[in-house]
Design an enzyme around this catalytic site. Structure first.
Site, PDB file in Angstrom:
ATOM      1  CG  HIS A  60      17.062  31.881  42.097  1.00 19.59           C
ATOM      2  ND1 HIS A  60      17.504  30.906  42.477  1.00 19.59           N
ATOM      3  CD2 HIS A  60      17.178  33.086  43.363  1.00 19.59           C
ATOM      4  CE1 HIS A  60      18.737  30.637  42.993  1.00 19.59           C
ATOM      5  NE2 HIS A  60      18.674  32.342  43.331  1.00 19.59           N
ATOM      6  CG  ASP A  64      23.583  33.977  42.571  1.00 13.29           C
ATOM      7  OD1 ASP A  64      22.217  34.126  42.502  1.00 13.29           O
ATOM      8  OD2 ASP A  64      24.128  32.452  43.311  1.00 13.29           O
ATOM      9  CG  ASP A 200      20.581  30.358  45.827  1.00 11.61           C
ATOM     10  OD1 ASP A 200      21.625  29.017  45.662  1.00 11.61           O
ATOM     11  OD2 ASP A 200      20.762  30.936  45.323  1.00 11.61           O
TER      12      ASP A 200
END
Length: 291
Positions: A60, A64, A200
């Protein structure tokens, strides 16, 4: 054999752990999953040749996970890369790279191809949907199953004709005397290695269903038990372990560790109560996986 390098096991803010980056290697094929800031520096300093990376899979567009990618590609260009680079990622990744290159006066001097999945040398990389606060996808890296003929059994049954053996190996039924030889009776299937990386995510059914039975699951474990990770679209150690247990995976790597945790022993303890085959990898550790 597949080798998994845990290049950056942290997430969010920089800490003693690097930002997300995981390298899967098998016989000349290198797949980089996510590319947080500093990924190329860590790889170069530790003799992980960035020029050998064939495929980059981005989960995504949070900073980070992706901000190390433009500079990695630019360095590949400066090192005079010629080989095609395959990139998988969410919608918007190509635009992000295009605009970054334009504003930094860089034009890739080697072929880059954006693909929805990748397959080569008996390895397939494909995305699955995850449950984050922005559009996000995890990745499965799958080695093809191989089938070997049980020639000894065939010989015991008086079957020595190489043409019959070839047809069975090709999955074809073969008439033989008063019976039919079926390939499933004579093929010994060796299951290929399967690795899943969530990036994530919250624990959710789509992830559980996508990672069923994998040899290694790299799952978001940003927080310890007791913190409401749902607000941030992340998971706790116990939530990651529950996914691993329900998906019946073989091993669980707890990753994307928040910068607030210098000591992960409690996190690991929490996970192992639910799924004993859990571990917390350190940056630059690696794991060999054999079928």
């Amino acid at each position: 054999m597949m080798k998994v390098y845990f290049i950056g096991t942290g997430g969010g803010a920089p800490s003693r752990r690097g930002l997300p980056a995981y390298l899967v290697r098998r016989e000349g094929l290198s797949i980089l999953m996510d590319c947080g800031e500093g990924t190329q520096i860590t790889m170069i300093r530790n003799s992980l040749n960035i020029m050998n990376v064939n495929v980059i899979a981005i989960t995504h567009l949070h900073a980070d996970h992706v901000l190390g990618l433009p500079s990695l590609i630019q360095t590949m260009g400066m090192y005079d890369r010629k080989e095609r680079l395959y990139i998988l990622g969410p919608e918007g990744l190509k635009d992000l790279l295009t605009e970054t290159f334009e504003r930094t006066y860089f034009s890739p001097n080697f072929p880059i191809e954006f693909v929805s999945s990748y397959e080569s040398q008996g390895i397939r990389v494909r995305p699955f949907r995850t449950c984050h606060v922005v559009p996000s996808q995890g990745y499965l890296v799958e080695e093809k199953d191989t089938a070997n003929l049980d020639a000894e059994r065939l010989r015991r049954e008086g079957v020595t004709d190489w043409r019959v053996m070839r047809m069975l190996k090709e999955g074809k039924e073969v008439p033989w005397g008063d019976r039919v030889l079926k390939p499933e009776d004579y093929l010994i299937v060796k299951r290929g290695i399967r690795i899943a990386y969530t990036g994530d995510t919250r624990p959710c059914e789509t992830v559980i269903n996508s990672v069923k039975g994998v040899d290694l699951l790299l799952h978001d474990s940003t927080f310890e038990q007791g913190i409401d990770a749902s607000e941030y679209g992340h998971s706790t150690s116990t939530e990651a372990a529950t996914v691993a247990r329900e998906a019946e995976v073989k091993r669980l790597a707890l990753i994307h560790i928040s910068a607030r945790y210098r000591d992960t022993s409690e996190m690991l303890k929490q996970a192992r109560r639910i799924f004993p085959m859990s571990f917390v990898p350190e940056d630059l550790s690696f794991l060999n996986l054999r079928a």
